[in-house]
Design a protein around this motif. Structure first.
Motif, PDB file in Angstrom:
ATOM      1  N   LYS A 207       2.459  70.429  99.359  1.00  0.00           N
ATOM      2  CA  LYS A 207       3.181  70.504  98.136  1.00  0.00           C
ATOM      3  C   LYS A 207       2.214  69.467  97.191  1.00  0.00           C
ATOM      4  O   LYS A 207       1.925  69.952  96.093  1.00  0.00           O
ATOM      5  CB  LYS A 207       4.319  69.622  98.211  1.00  0.00           C
ATOM      6  N   GLU A 208       1.891  68.440  97.730  1.00  0.00           N
ATOM      7  CA  GLU A 208       0.872  67.317  96.796  1.00  0.00           C
ATOM      8  C   GLU A 208      -0.300  68.056  96.375  1.00  0.00           C
ATOM      9  O   GLU A 208      -0.880  67.913  95.297  1.00  0.00           O
ATOM     10  CB  GLU A 208       0.847  66.041  97.572  1.00  0.00           C
ATOM     11  N   GLU A 209      -0.811  68.666  97.298  1.00  0.00           N
ATOM     12  CA  GLU A 209      -2.245  69.331  97.058  1.00  0.00           C
ATOM     13  C   GLU A 209      -2.293  70.396  96.118  1.00  0.00           C
ATOM     14  O   GLU A 209      -2.970  70.310  95.319  1.00  0.00           O
ATOM     15  CB  GLU A 209      -2.805  69.884  98.549  1.00  0.00           C
ATOM     16  N   ILE A 210      -1.122  71.027  96.115  1.00  0.00           N
ATOM     17  CA  ILE A 210      -0.795  72.228  95.327  1.00  0.00           C
ATOM     18  C   ILE A 210      -0.693  71.560  93.770  1.00  0.00           C
ATOM     19  O   ILE A 210      -1.475  72.102  92.747  1.00  0.00           O
ATOM     20  CB  ILE A 210       0.557  72.790  95.418  1.00  0.00           C
ATOM     21  N   LYS A 211      -0.140  70.546  93.823  1.00  0.00           N
ATOM     22  CA  LYS A 211       0.220  69.876  92.547  1.00  0.00           C
ATOM     23  C   LYS A 211      -1.413  69.380  91.957  1.00  0.00           C
ATOM     24  O   LYS A 211      -1.590  69.561  90.771  1.00  0.00           O
ATOM     25  CB  LYS A 211       1.154  68.750  92.668  1.00  0.00           C
ATOM     26  N   LEU A 212      -2.058  68.707  92.874  1.00  0.00           N
ATOM     27  CA  LEU A 212      -3.387  68.156  92.383  1.00  0.00           C
ATOM     28  C   LEU A 212      -4.433  68.895  92.077  1.00  0.00           C
ATOM     29  O   LEU A 212      -4.967  68.791  91.062  1.00  0.00           O
ATOM     30  CB  LEU A 212      -3.782  67.262  93.839  1.00  0.00           C
ATOM     31  N   ARG A 213      -4.249  70.064  92.727  1.00  0.00           N
ATOM     32  CA  ARG A 213      -5.268  71.170  92.436  1.00  0.00           C
ATOM     33  C   ARG A 213      -4.736  72.360  91.166  1.00  0.00           C
ATOM     34  O   ARG A 213      -5.466  73.248  90.934  1.00  0.00           O
ATOM     35  CB  ARG A 213      -5.726  72.007  93.755  1.00  0.00           C
ATOM     36  N   GLY A 214      -3.439  72.149  90.853  1.00  0.00           N
ATOM     37  CA  GLY A 214      -3.035  73.216  89.752  1.00  0.00           C
ATOM     38  C   GLY A 214      -2.945  74.336  90.363  1.00  0.00           C
ATOM     39  O   GLY A 214      -3.140  75.344  89.724  1.00  0.00           O
ATOM     40  N   LEU A 215      -2.646  74.649  91.717  1.00  0.00           N
ATOM     41  CA  LEU A 215      -2.564  75.923  92.469  1.00  0.00           C
ATOM     42  C   LEU A 215      -1.109  76.755  91.843  1.00  0.00           C
ATOM     43  O   LEU A 215      -1.394  77.315  90.885  1.00  0.00           O
ATOM     44  CB  LEU A 215      -2.472  75.998  93.778  1.00  0.00           C
ATOM     45  N   ASN A 216      -0.186  76.463  92.567  1.00  0.00           N
ATOM     46  CA  ASN A 216       0.911  77.512  92.293  1.00  0.00           C
ATOM     47  C   ASN A 216       0.743  78.762  92.290  1.00  0.00           C
ATOM     48  O   ASN A 216       0.630  79.362  93.469  1.00  0.00           O
ATOM     49  CB  ASN A 216       1.612  77.056  90.823  1.00  0.00           C
ATOM     50  N   ALA A 217       1.071  79.577  91.258  1.00  0.00           N
ATOM     51  CA  ALA A 217       0.856  81.073  91.237  1.00  0.00           C
ATOM     52  C   ALA A 217      -0.563  81.378  91.899  1.00  0.00           C
ATOM     53  O   ALA A 217      -0.687  82.625  92.386  1.00  0.00           O
ATOM     54  CB  ALA A 217       1.164  81.500  90.049  1.00  0.00           C
ATOM     55  N   SER A 218      -1.647  80.676  91.603  1.00  0.00           N
ATOM     56  CA  SER A 218      -2.851  81.125  92.222  1.00  0.00           C
ATOM     57  C   SER A 218      -3.156  80.656  93.668  1.00  0.00           C
ATOM     58  O   SER A 218      -4.224  80.929  94.112  1.00  0.00           O
ATOM     59  CB  SER A 218      -3.835  80.673  91.113  1.00  0.00           C
ATOM     60  N   MET A 219      -1.943  80.227  94.149  1.00  0.00           N
ATOM     61  CA  MET A 219      -2.290  79.873  95.624  1.00  0.00           C
ATOM     62  C   MET A 219      -2.594  80.860  96.523  1.00  0.00           C
ATOM     63  O   MET A 219      -1.827  81.855  96.701  1.00  0.00           O
ATOM     64  CB  MET A 219      -1.094  79.085  96.209  1.00  0.00           C
ATOM     65  N   PRO A 220      -3.851  80.750  97.140  1.00  0.00           N
ATOM     66  CA  PRO A 220      -4.323  81.686  98.136  1.00  0.00           C
ATOM     67  C   PRO A 220      -2.936  81.751  99.534  1.00  0.00           C
ATOM     68  O   PRO A 220      -2.796  80.508  99.831  1.00  0.00           O
ATOM     69  CB  PRO A 220      -5.464  81.396  98.738  1.00  0.00           C
ATOM     70  N   ALA A 221      -2.942  82.882  99.920  1.00  0.00           N
ATOM     71  CA  ALA A 221      -1.961  82.655 101.199  1.00  0.00           C
ATOM     72  C   ALA A 221      -2.290  81.857 102.291  1.00  0.00           C
ATOM     73  O   ALA A 221      -1.680  81.042 103.045  1.00  0.00           O
ATOM     74  CB  ALA A 221      -1.827  84.280 101.611  1.00  0.00           C
ATOM     75  N   GLY A 222      -3.809  81.789 102.419  1.00  0.00           N
ATOM     76  CA  GLY A 222      -4.450  81.203 103.360  1.00  0.00           C
ATOM     77  C   GLY A 222      -4.135  79.562 103.256  1.00  0.00           C
ATOM     78  O   GLY A 222      -4.153  78.823 104.213  1.00  0.00           O
ATOM     79  N   PHE A 223      -4.004  78.957 102.080  1.00  0.00           N
ATOM     80  CA  PHE A 223      -4.019  77.675 101.568  1.00  0.00           C
ATOM     81  C   PHE A 223      -2.568  77.229 101.951  1.00  0.00           C
ATOM     82  O   PHE A 223      -2.475  76.390 102.903  1.00  0.00           O
ATOM     83  CB  PHE A 223      -4.195  77.473 100.256  1.00  0.00           C
ATOM     84  N   LEU A 224      -1.655  78.111 101.678  1.00  0.00           N
ATOM     85  CA  LEU A 224      -0.270  77.928 102.274  1.00  0.00           C
ATOM     86  C   LEU A 224      -0.057  77.713 103.839  1.00  0.00           C
ATOM     87  O   LEU A 224       0.637  77.026 104.272  1.00  0.00           O
ATOM     88  CB  LEU A 224       0.884  78.757 101.766  1.00  0.00           C
ATOM     89  N   CYS A 225      -0.996  78.631 104.532  1.00  0.00           N
ATOM     90  CA  CYS A 225      -0.711  78.818 105.897  1.00  0.00           C
ATOM     91  C   CYS A 225      -1.903  77.682 106.701  1.00  0.00           C
ATOM     92  O   CYS A 225      -1.936  77.873 107.861  1.00  0.00           O
ATOM     93  CB  CYS A 225      -1.218  80.288 106.362  1.00  0.00           C
ATOM     94  N   TYR A 226      -2.516  77.013 105.914  1.00  0.00           N
ATOM     95  CA  TYR A 226      -3.472  76.160 106.740  1.00  0.00           C
ATOM     96  C   TYR A 226      -3.060  75.427 107.622  1.00  0.00           C
ATOM     97  O   TYR A 226      -3.458  75.133 108.765  1.00  0.00           O
ATOM     98  CB  TYR A 226      -4.451  75.417 105.608  1.00  0.00           C
ATOM     99  N   PRO A 227      -1.561  74.706 107.460  1.00  0.00           N
ATOM    100  CA  PRO A 227      -0.925  73.812 108.502  1.00  0.00           C
ATOM    101  C   PRO A 227      -0.880  74.590 110.008  1.00  0.00           C
ATOM    102  O   PRO A 227      -0.809  74.166 110.959  1.00  0.00           O
ATOM    103  CB  PRO A 227       0.400  73.513 107.778  1.00  0.00           C
ATOM    104  N   ILE A 228      -0.832  75.995 109.785  1.00  0.00           N
ATOM    105  CA  ILE A 228      -0.484  76.712 111.023  1.00  0.00           C
ATOM    106  C   ILE A 228      -1.913  76.881 111.920  1.00  0.00           C
ATOM    107  O   ILE A 228      -2.061  76.835 113.076  1.00  0.00           O
ATOM    108  CB  ILE A 228      -0.156  78.475 110.654  1.00  0.00           C
ATOM    109  N   SER A 229      -2.934  76.975 110.927  1.00  0.00           N
ATOM    110  CA  SER A 229      -4.314  77.114 111.705  1.00  0.00           C
ATOM    111  C   SER A 229      -4.660  75.707 112.026  1.00  0.00           C
ATOM    112  O   SER A 229      -5.362  75.646 113.149  1.00  0.00           O
ATOM    113  CB  SER A 229      -5.443  77.793 110.474  1.00  0.00           C
ATOM    114  N   GLN A 230      -4.116  74.833 111.273  1.00  0.00           N
ATOM    115  CA  GLN A 230      -4.527  73.233 111.983  1.00  0.00           C
ATOM    116  C   GLN A 230      -3.649  73.191 113.671  1.00  0.00           C
ATOM    117  O   GLN A 230      -4.221  72.656 114.445  1.00  0.00           O
ATOM    118  CB  GLN A 230      -4.120  72.277 111.190  1.00  0.00           C
TER     119      GLN A 230
END
Ligand code: TRP
Length: 354
Positions: free
Chosen positions: A116-139
């Motif tokens: 959430k914090e990273e989304i805010k910091l990078r101003g992602l939101n609607a432009s957020m790649p699915a891969g970004f949302l899922c990176y905790p799973i890959s971690q």
């Protein structure tokens, strides 16, 4: 069967390591390395994860893989004790991620406070790649592929560990098995080290904010950054009382200064408490505390910089080493993946045996 002690930790290769990484993670890794209380110790350079918000900037990520590897080695990570590996060179991690993705809801991913914090910091939101949302799973895959039990990280990574543990539980209950040990986070001991503020006083030291002191910075650059650091804007005259809280120089002293530094560089004081008391009282100037900090950091960084210069002559060997390590890691991940597929009943290969 006795539980093996497998340590795994990692960083995204988006820039050179700075002193925030040093206190937040590298120093901790060095002391774990020296204690030697582990069966295996991996440091993962998470290039795939870095690509989740740098898809159009592959060069940056790729070039920083070797930079970060050199930073580790020059800071004292011993390649005989620790395996530095590259995430993208262990393709099984991606396959594991795919199976884990089915066990995590989108709602759960959206609740991850660090993401959430990273989304805010990078101003992602609607432009957020699915891969970004899922990176905790890959971690989680990074951690589980090698049976890691100890994950040394900063506080900001605790949600990733929580997510990983949830995936373990869900995988075990869904497929009625018990194949992954539950990993534990290992936070650095010194509280001041959990997160180092930027030289400008910003809560985060980050390359994009231009407020970092890098391990590879030349001595003059380090000094200049310290001399320009944010202190207390109301501490104008030396005689003014000064504030220690929110003062970058004291935040760094909290992280780096030991009593022995006073004997060597500032013998008028016995310890940091005395120095802080004088600053609060008034009568102690910023230049004096900055020069003290400069002495401490120069002493820390000089051998790191020297080692880096030597390592920079051996880039090919370093690449070979981390590729070789990644190949070996890939064999271990293959084995974990086979166990997963067995547990899931995804065992087509059994047909072939008939
Ligand atoms: N998310 C971590 C960071 O941003 C990097 C990372 C990737 C990691 N995989 C990991 C850390 C596995 C610990 C374990 O710093």
């Amino acid at each position: 069967m006795e539980q093996k002690k497998i340590i795994l930790t990692g960083d995204r290769p988006t820039g050179n390591l700075h002193i925030g990484h040093y206190v937040g993670s590298v120093a901790n890794r060095l002391s774990l390395q020296e204690k030697g209380d582990f069966d295996k110790f991996y440091i993962l350079i998470a290039d795939t994860q870095a690509l989740t918000d740098n898809a159009d900037n592959v060069d940056k990520v790729k070039n920083n893989v070797i930079q970060v590897a050199i930073d580790y080695l020059s800071a004292g990570i011993d390649p005989k004790k620790v395996d530095i590996i590259i995430q993208s060179q262990v393709p099984e991690l991606a396959e594991m991620t795919m199976y884990f993705m089915n066990l995590v809801t989108v709602a759960r991913l959206n609740r991850n406070p660090t993401v959430k914090e990273e989304i805010k910091l990078r101003g992602l939101n609607a432009s957020m790649p699915a891969g970004f949302l899922c990176y905790p799973i890959s971690q989680a895959a990074d951690i589980l592929a090698f049976g890691s039990t100890i994950v040394p990280v900063g506080e900001d990574q605790l949600p990733m560990l929580e997510q990983t543990r949830e995936i373990v539980r869900t995988f075990h209950s869904t497929y009625d098995c018990d194949i992954f040990p539950l990993p534990n986070a290992l936070l650095p001991e010194n509280k001041a080290c959990h997160r180092l503020v930027g030289t400008d006083g910003n809560a985060k030291m980050s390359k994009s904010l231009g407020n970092c002191i890098f391990l590879k910075d030349e001595p003059e650059v380090v000094k200049q950054k310290i001399m320009n650091a944010y202190t207390d804007p109301n501490h104008i005259k030396i005689s003014d009382p000064g504030k220690v809280e929110g003062n970058v120089v004291f935040a760094y002293l909290d992280a780096f200064c030991k009593n022995e530094h006073f004997a060597r560089f500032l013998p008028e004081y016995a310890n940091l408490d005395e120095l802080k008391a004088h600053y609060r009282r008034g009568g102690l100037g910023d230049v004096k505390i900055k020069l003290f900090l400069n002495n401490i950091l120069q002493e820390l960084l000089a051998p790191i910089r020297e080692k880096r210069k030597k390592l920079e002559q051996n880039v090919d060997e370093i690449y070979e080493m981390i590729f070789e390590n990644s190949k070996k890691a890939s064999e271990i991940a293959k084995n974990t993946l086979a166990k997963m597929k067995d547990a899931m009943g995804l065992d087509y290969y059994k047909f072939l045996k008939k």
